[in-house]
Design a protein around this motif. Structure first.
Motif, PDB file in Angstrom:
ATOM      1  N   ILE A 184      75.852  37.288  36.897  1.00 54.63           N
ATOM      2  CA  ILE A 184      75.937  37.287  38.365  1.00 54.63           C
ATOM      3  C   ILE A 184      76.902  38.360  38.846  1.00 54.63           C
ATOM      4  O   ILE A 184      76.602  39.116  39.777  1.00 54.63           O
ATOM      5  N   VAL A 185      78.057  38.451  38.217  1.00 58.90           N
ATOM      6  CA  VAL A 185      79.048  39.469  38.608  1.00 58.90           C
ATOM      7  C   VAL A 185      78.463  40.865  38.412  1.00 58.90           C
ATOM      8  O   VAL A 185      78.592  41.733  39.281  1.00 58.90           O
ATOM      9  N   PHE A 186      77.777  41.098  37.299  1.00 55.05           N
ATOM     10  CA  PHE A 186      77.162  42.395  37.029  1.00 55.05           C
ATOM     11  C   PHE A 186      76.106  42.730  38.085  1.00 55.05           C
ATOM     12  O   PHE A 186      76.071  43.848  38.603  1.00 55.05           O
ATOM     13  N   LEU A 187      75.239  41.780  38.416  1.00 59.94           N
ATOM     14  CA  LEU A 187      74.181  42.030  39.408  1.00 59.94           C
ATOM     15  C   LEU A 187      74.758  42.303  40.796  1.00 59.94           C
ATOM     16  O   LEU A 187      74.273  43.183  41.509  1.00 59.94           O
ATOM     17  N   VAL A 188      75.771  41.572  41.177  1.00 56.74           N
ATOM     18  CA  VAL A 188      76.424  41.820  42.465  1.00 56.74           C
ATOM     19  C   VAL A 188      77.022  43.222  42.473  1.00 56.74           C
ATOM     20  O   VAL A 188      76.882  43.971  43.450  1.00 56.74           O
ATOM     21  N   TYR A 189      77.656  43.606  41.384  1.00 56.51           N
ATOM     22  CA  TYR A 189      78.217  44.954  41.269  1.00 56.51           C
ATOM     23  C   TYR A 189      77.110  46.007  41.431  1.00 56.51           C
ATOM     24  O   TYR A 189      77.277  46.988  42.159  1.00 56.51           O
ATOM     25  N   GLY A 221      74.764  50.222  44.191  1.00 56.63           N
ATOM     26  CA  GLY A 221      73.506  50.905  44.455  1.00 56.63           C
ATOM     27  C   GLY A 221      73.344  51.356  45.887  1.00 56.63           C
ATOM     28  O   GLY A 221      72.531  52.207  46.186  1.00 56.63           O
ATOM     29  N   ARG A 222      74.117  50.822  46.791  1.00 58.94           N
ATOM     30  CA  ARG A 222      74.008  51.193  48.201  1.00 58.94           C
ATOM     31  C   ARG A 222      74.731  52.490  48.525  1.00 58.94           C
ATOM     32  O   ARG A 222      74.540  53.060  49.578  1.00 58.94           O
TER      33      ARG A 222
END
Length: 179
Positions: free
Chosen positions: A24-29, A34-35
């Motif tokens: 979850i932490v990796f995906l949020v990062y 990515g923005r």
């Protein structure tokens, strides 16, 4: 404070929870990172809007993202869209790059990004079933909401529309109206 420590110790007690928390932490990062454009890389300046025109398959192939200006066009259900803004998806090395400069209708209808489903000649889509045609129409609608419609894909022997004459006729003020 005690409740927070209890929740943390419960999470850390199970290795599956630790793995899921890390994911979850990796995906949020990745979402947040990515923005923003990568450091040192400026985004490509936007291209001027493409003048509306019709395309043969051969003309469409020139817009696969590898040309000098990097423009990417694709056709869906006879309509041509400028998807250059989505070059990360449709341009060279993108997950949908097989559709760049081509008629993507059949591939989208069949949920396939394989070269095998793309036809090199005009594809009338007559052999697709109603469910597949509905998928094509849904993709056409989604693309029309996000990207500029820049013309149509010409059938063999079909003449291109003169959009300049069409625009002049629709843009000409009506001189019979009074203020």
């Amino acid at each position: 404070m005690e409740n927070a420590q209890k929740v943390i110790s419960e999470l850390m007690a199970n290795p599956i929870n630790v793995g899921l928390l890390g994911l979850i932490v990796f995906l949020v990062y990745k979402i947040v990172r990515g923005r923003r454009p990568p450091v040192g890389l400026a985004p490509d300046p936007p291209l001027a809007k493409l003048k509306k025109q019709d395309f043969t398959l051969e003309q469409l192939r020139e817009f696969d993202g590898t040309g000098a200006e990097g423009r990417v066009l694709l056709a869906v259900n006879g309509r041509v869209f400028d998807v250059t803004r989505g070059k990360n998806f449709y341009g060279p090395n993108g997950p949908y790059s097989v559709f760049a400069g081509r008629d993507a209708s059949r591939g989208l209808a069949m949920f396939s990004v394989s070269e095998d489903v793309i036809r090199e000649e005009y594809d009338d889509l007559q052999d697709l079933d109603s469910e597949q045609m509905e998928r094509v129409r849904e993709w056409e609608q989604q693309l029309s909401e996000k990207y500029d419609h820049v013309g149509k894909l010409l059938r063999p022997g079909e003449q291109a529309t003169d959009y300049e004459v069409e625009e002049e006729t629709t843009a000409a003020p009506d001189s019979t109206k009074s203020d």
